[in-house]
Design a protein around this motif. Structure first.
Motif, PDB file in Angstrom:
ATOM      1  N   UNK A   1      28.399  43.785  32.142  1.00 57.11           N
ATOM      2  CA  UNK A   1      28.992  42.518  31.684  1.00 57.11           C
ATOM      3  C   UNK A   1      29.676  41.833  32.866  1.00 57.11           C
ATOM      4  N   UNK A   2      29.538  40.516  32.936  1.00 56.28           N
ATOM      5  CA  UNK A   2      30.079  39.739  34.047  1.00 56.28           C
ATOM      6  C   UNK A   2      30.963  38.615  33.506  1.00 56.28           C
ATOM      7  N   UNK A   3      32.171  38.499  34.056  1.00 50.56           N
ATOM      8  CA  UNK A   3      33.096  37.441  33.656  1.00 50.56           C
ATOM      9  C   UNK A   3      33.216  36.396  34.742  1.00 50.56           C
ATOM     10  N   UNK A   4      33.618  35.198  34.371  1.00 53.11           N
ATOM     11  CA  UNK A   4      33.766  34.110  35.346  1.00 53.11           C
ATOM     12  C   UNK A   4      34.896  34.433  36.320  1.00 53.11           C
ATOM     13  N   UNK A   5      34.934  33.691  37.424  1.00 58.85           N
ATOM     14  CA  UNK A   5      35.838  34.011  38.515  1.00 58.85           C
ATOM     15  C   UNK A   5      37.309  33.968  38.173  1.00 58.85           C
ATOM     16  N   UNK A   6      37.693  33.187  37.175  1.00 61.84           N
ATOM     17  CA  UNK A   6      39.118  33.112  36.822  1.00 61.84           C
ATOM     18  C   UNK A   6      39.587  34.338  36.047  1.00 61.84           C
ATOM     19  N   UNK A   7      38.667  35.182  35.573  1.00 59.71           N
ATOM     20  CA  UNK A   7      39.045  36.398  34.831  1.00 59.71           C
ATOM     21  C   UNK A   7      39.100  37.567  35.818  1.00 59.71           C
ATOM     22  N   UNK A   8      40.060  37.509  36.742  1.00 56.69           N
ATOM     23  CA  UNK A   8      40.075  38.427  37.880  1.00 56.69           C
ATOM     24  C   UNK A   8      41.004  39.621  37.686  1.00 56.69           C
ATOM     25  N   UNK A   9      41.669  39.727  36.541  1.00 56.46           N
ATOM     26  CA  UNK A   9      42.495  40.894  36.248  1.00 56.46           C
ATOM     27  C   UNK A   9      41.691  41.864  35.382  1.00 56.46           C
ATOM     28  N   UNK A  10      41.566  43.114  35.826  1.00 65.04           N
ATOM     29  CA  UNK A  10      40.777  44.132  35.118  1.00 65.04           C
ATOM     30  C   UNK A  10      41.717  45.193  34.562  1.00 65.04           C
ATOM     31  N   UNK A  11      41.806  45.275  33.216  1.00 61.69           N
ATOM     32  CA  UNK A  11      42.722  46.204  32.568  1.00 61.69           C
ATOM     33  C   UNK A  11      41.954  47.193  31.695  1.00 61.69           C
TER      34      UNK A  11
ATOM     35  N   UNK B   1      37.461  31.298  47.155  1.00 61.35           N
ATOM     36  CA  UNK B   1      38.877  31.423  46.841  1.00 61.35           C
ATOM     37  C   UNK B   1      39.062  32.381  45.683  1.00 61.35           C
ATOM     38  N   UNK B   2      39.852  33.435  45.911  1.00 59.93           N
ATOM     39  CA  UNK B   2      40.026  34.477  44.897  1.00 59.93           C
ATOM     40  C   UNK B   2      40.592  33.891  43.601  1.00 59.93           C
ATOM     41  N   UNK B   3      40.045  34.356  42.453  1.00 49.48           N
ATOM     42  CA  UNK B   3      40.558  33.947  41.148  1.00 49.48           C
ATOM     43  C   UNK B   3      40.096  32.591  40.693  1.00 49.48           C
ATOM     44  N   UNK B   4      39.042  32.051  41.330  1.00 42.22           N
ATOM     45  CA  UNK B   4      38.519  30.749  40.922  1.00 42.22           C
ATOM     46  C   UNK B   4      37.039  30.889  40.614  1.00 42.22           C
ATOM     47  N   UNK B   5      36.492  29.834  39.987  1.00 41.81           N
ATOM     48  CA  UNK B   5      35.056  29.806  39.742  1.00 41.81           C
ATOM     49  C   UNK B   5      34.704  29.867  38.278  1.00 41.81           C
ATOM     50  N   UNK B   6      33.712  29.067  37.928  1.00 43.19           N
ATOM     51  CA  UNK B   6      33.247  29.041  36.544  1.00 43.19           C
ATOM     52  C   UNK B   6      31.916  29.750  36.402  1.00 43.19           C
ATOM     53  N   UNK B   7      31.153  29.339  35.361  1.00 42.57           N
ATOM     54  CA  UNK B   7      29.903  30.021  35.038  1.00 42.57           C
ATOM     55  C   UNK B   7      28.878  29.907  36.158  1.00 42.57           C
ATOM     56  N   UNK B   8      28.941  28.843  36.957  1.00 50.83           N
ATOM     57  CA  UNK B   8      27.956  28.656  38.022  1.00 50.83           C
ATOM     58  C   UNK B   8      28.462  29.140  39.373  1.00 50.83           C
ATOM     59  N   UNK B   9      29.687  29.657  39.424  1.00 48.93           N
ATOM     60  CA  UNK B   9      30.258  30.087  40.688  1.00 48.93           C
ATOM     61  C   UNK B   9      29.820  31.485  41.086  1.00 48.93           C
ATOM     62  N   UNK B  10      30.067  31.831  42.366  1.00 49.67           N
ATOM     63  CA  UNK B  10      29.705  33.164  42.855  1.00 49.67           C
ATOM     64  C   UNK B  10      30.692  34.211  42.362  1.00 49.67           C
ATOM     65  N   UNK B  11      31.980  33.890  42.363  1.00 44.87           N
ATOM     66  CA  UNK B  11      32.997  34.874  41.997  1.00 44.87           C
ATOM     67  C   UNK B  11      32.761  35.392  40.576  1.00 44.87           C
ATOM     68  N   UNK B  12      32.857  36.696  40.416  1.00 38.57           N
ATOM     69  CA  UNK B  12      32.622  37.256  39.082  1.00 38.57           C
ATOM     70  C   UNK B  12      33.323  38.594  38.919  1.00 38.57           C
ATOM     71  N   UNK B  13      33.816  38.834  37.724  1.00 40.38           N
ATOM     72  CA  UNK B  13      34.293  40.166  37.344  1.00 40.38           C
ATOM     73  C   UNK B  13      33.103  40.960  36.816  1.00 40.38           C
ATOM     74  N   UNK B  14      33.162  42.276  36.977  1.00 43.22           N
ATOM     75  CA  UNK B  14      32.044  43.149  36.588  1.00 43.22           C
ATOM     76  C   UNK B  14      32.602  44.361  35.850  1.00 43.22           C
ATOM     77  N   UNK B  15      32.030  44.652  34.654  1.00 46.42           N
ATOM     78  CA  UNK B  15      32.445  45.810  33.850  1.00 46.42           C
ATOM     79  C   UNK B  15      31.181  46.449  33.283  1.00 46.42           C
ATOM     80  N   UNK B  16      31.058  47.772  33.414  1.00 46.68           N
ATOM     81  CA  UNK B  16      29.893  48.467  32.857  1.00 46.68           C
ATOM     82  C   UNK B  16      30.293  49.849  32.352  1.00 46.68           C
TER      83      UNK B  16
END
Length: 688
Positions: free
Chosen positions: A51-61, A123-138
């Motif tokens: 699963x991949x989240x947009x760049x603004x979802x940069x906190x992983x708990x 820029x850390x913590x930025x980016x939407x659906x089309x951006x490179x930045x992404x959170x990753x959970x598997x």
């Protein structure tokens, strides 16, 4: 992604079903491999899902401690890229959220081992659906994906704050005490020397070497909640080691190694047995148990193997059912007596069945013969008494550890028992003839079994329910009853050959109950899924309304013809207005039956059971109280090889190119009612 296949074509079909459940999207996935390459590749970590989240979802708990589901503190994982961070999510979830703690949780109810991170190229913590930045959970499981495997799994995506996500998971928590039954899949276990392929009632593990091991998934349960572990096994070995023992190893508190063990003596003679490990006095069995490993024997050689049917924290004695008292005429040969045996952990054909008589002068033990295999057995008796007498026969079923018994009385009589004469019922005033119920569409006699009762989608009336299903063309069945799709936390029948099972202690809190009915057809397992509503013992009963009296219809009088008078000469009349002719009454059409306004949709046309008149057919269904529908048309029960509508909100679909060879056409109409899918099935005959 089948990670074990490097530069090898997957040749597979991947299907996904989604439905909304409040703040969650509940996802069921099915992988069907059809590889021509039959190599069994090594077991490998599989992402379930990635699963991949947009760049603004940069906190992983996540929660990674040893006291899951107690509200203990969460841990924030470092938001770093490759190499990703691996950890134990002991509450089965991880979330990616923004600075406001709002985001998405990824929940796999079976998985603990997890990989996560954050890929950052700007820029850390930025980016939407089309951006490179992404959170990753598997969430991960180590899986062997055979060339012909059908592999299914579930996960949930929950939208909300961290508190909302965790609360949802707590309300849908899984019981992780070991309860693994290798009926049709490996249950996330793998063998270090490989196995014989997809299980069909049991897992066949190779013993070709020293220290063969069957390694279980990462887990999280309290040792104090599981004082015993049982497993069912059958060994085939040319030269077993002396002093043969099996060894259970375990990891505690996520420490990363199997640091504790307990042995049990095994008998590698080719017979099925259930073995028990009492761990209550083992001081090392403590804290959080985070992984299990079963070494079935010290070593083996080429061609040696062990069949393992299950590993579980619970085990009940075998069941013996279906026995009833019999009457036998003196000197006669009575018909065989059939009965059923079953075991909750091992295949029924492994049960050793015997019988004894309470009176050897009436019926000697040597005059009782038992035959049959599997769950259905047969018993013949030959009483030697020449006078009227009785004896009690006790039937024992042993799984090598526990005994189950059943009994019946044999009545030896000199003449058949009289047939009771029914007492005449006094004649009474006849009631109006009730409209006969429509004859149900016959249950298909081929293919997998289908549930006959209770009616799929219905609400149970108590905590005890008897499930009955058709035979189909299956040779064996299994029944799972659970609190989640494919779950068996409420009941697991094991492999059986009967067509009915009574389940006790079903929760009475109104929850959705998920039922899986498996059928072994032509050597392969097929499954049908059903949902029900549990009885709600705390609900306020709805008063039964007093029915309004039905008005007796007034018969329409038959009009009496008016005679035509003979002409009579009359004076010229005074002109008067021409009377308006009385119109001929329009016949009242017969009303079309109104389908129920609530519940799942039902097919309106064409009439179920009818024959199509061409290759083009328009299917029309009622709305019910559903919010979405799907339509499958196929050549087998629940098949969709002819047509699959996908999820739709319309009430009609026109199909073209339906076969015109007179075959049976199977139609499945799905309805999404109150967040759960229910189905109605219909059969038709193709035009020829």
């Amino acid at each position: 992604m089948q990670w074990a296949l490097k530069n090898v074509r997957a040749d597979c079909i991947f299907e996904t079903w989604l439905h909304l459940d409040g703040p969650a999207v509940r996802v069921h996935c099915k992988l069907t491999n059809q590889r021509g390459d039959a190599t069994q590749y090594m077991a490998y970590n599989q992402e379930l899902p990635a699963a991949y989240g947009i760049g603004t979802l940069h906190h992983l708990f996540s929660y990674v401690g040893t006291a899951p589901f107690t509200g203990d503190s969460l841990t924030e994982q470092p938001p770093v890229g490759q190499p990703w961070t691996y950890f134990r999510a002991t509450e089965n979830w991880t979330a990616c959220v923004g600075d406001n703690s709002f985001g998405v949780g990824v929940h796999n109810p079976d998985a603990v081992f997890t990989v996560a991170g954050y890929a950052n190229n700007s820029t850390f913590g930025t980016g939407g659906a089309a951006g490179y930045n992404t959170a990753y959970i598997a969430p991960l499981h180590v899986e062997t994906l055979d060339a012909n495997i059908v592999y299914e799994y579930d996960f949930n995506l929950i939208v909300g704050t961290l508190t909302d996500i965790r609360s949802w998971v707590y309300a849908h928590a899984s019981d992780h005490r070991p309860d693994y039954h290798f009926i049709s899949n490996r249950q996330h276990w793998y063998a270090n020397y490989g196995d014989a392929g997809v299980p069909t009632g049991f897992l066949r593990e190779s013993l070709n070497g020293g220290d063969p091991s069957l390694i279980g998934p990462y887990t999280a349960f309290a040792a104090s909640d599981c004082p015993n572990v049982y497993f069912a096994a059958r060994y085939s070995m040319s030269s077993p080691p002396p002093g043969s023992v099996a060894q259970l190893l375990w990891e505690t508190n996520n420490k990363g190694n199997f640091s504790a063990t307990q042995n049990v003596t095994v008998t590698p003679d080719g017979a099925w047995r259930v073995y028990s490990l009492d761990l209550s006095d083992n001081a090392a069995w403590s804290g959080l148990i985070s992984r299990l490993r079963l070494d079935p024997i010290q070593s083996g050689g080429p061609g040696d193997y062990v069949d393992i049917a299950g590993v579980s924290y619970k085990h009940d004695p075998p069941s013996v059912s279906g026995l009833a008292d019999v009457y036998v005429l003196v000197g006669s040969d009575p018909d065989p007596i059939t009965f059923d045996v079953s075991d909750d952990l091992m295949p029924p054909d492994g049960l050793v069945v015997s019988a004894t008589s309470s009176d050897q002068t009436v019926l000697a033990d040597s005059s009782i013969q038992i035959s049959g295999t599997g769950s259905e057995r047969s018993l013949t008796i030959l009483p030697q008494t020449t006078t009227e007498n009785t004896a009690t026969v006790t039937v024992n079923a042993s799984d090598g550890l526990l005994f189950g018994t059943g009994s019946f009385t044999v009545h030896v009589v000199s003449s058949p028992p009289p047939t009771p004469t029914p007492t005449p019922t006094p004649a009474s005033t006849p009631n109006p003839t009730a409209t006969p119920a429509p004859t149900p569409t016959p249950t298909p006699s081929t293919g997998p079994a289908v549930m006959l009762s209770p009616l799929p989608g219905s609400t149970f009336t108590s905590s005890t329910v008897t499930f009955s299903w058709s035979a189909g063309s299956a040779t064996a069945y299994f029944l799972f009853v659970g609190s989640s799709l494919h779950g068996a936390d409420i009941y697991n029948s094991g492999t059986v050959t009967v067509h009915s099972k009574t389940v006790n202690n079903i929760p009475t809190d109104g929850r959705t109950i998920y039922v899986t009915l498996g059928s072994l057809v032509n050597g392969s397992w097929a499954t049908n899924y059903y949902t029900y509503k549990a009885f709600n013992s705390s609900a306020t009963p709805t008063p039964t309304p007093t029915p309004a009296p039905t008005a007796t219809p007034t018969p329409t009088p038959t009009p009496t013809p008016t005679p035509i008078p003979n002409p009579t000469p009359t004076p010229t009349p005074t002109p008067s207005a021409t009377p308006t002719p009385t119109p001929t009454p329009t016949p009242t059409p017969t009303p079309t039956p109104t389908p129920p306004p609530t519940g799942p949709a039902v097919m309106l046309s064409p009439p179920p059971g009818s024959t199509f008149s061409s290759s083009s057919v328009t299917f029309t269904w009622s709305a019910g109280s559903a919010t979405a529908y799907f339509l499958f048309v196929g050549s087998s029960l629940h098949g969709a090889d002819i047509y699959n509508s996908g999820v739709v909100t319309v009430h009609s679909k026109t199909l073209i190119n339906i076969p015109t060879d007179g075959r049976t056409i199977y139609v499945t109409l799905g309805s999404l009612v109150n967040g759960s899918w229910t189905t109605n099935s219909y059969t038709y005959t193709a035009f020829k």
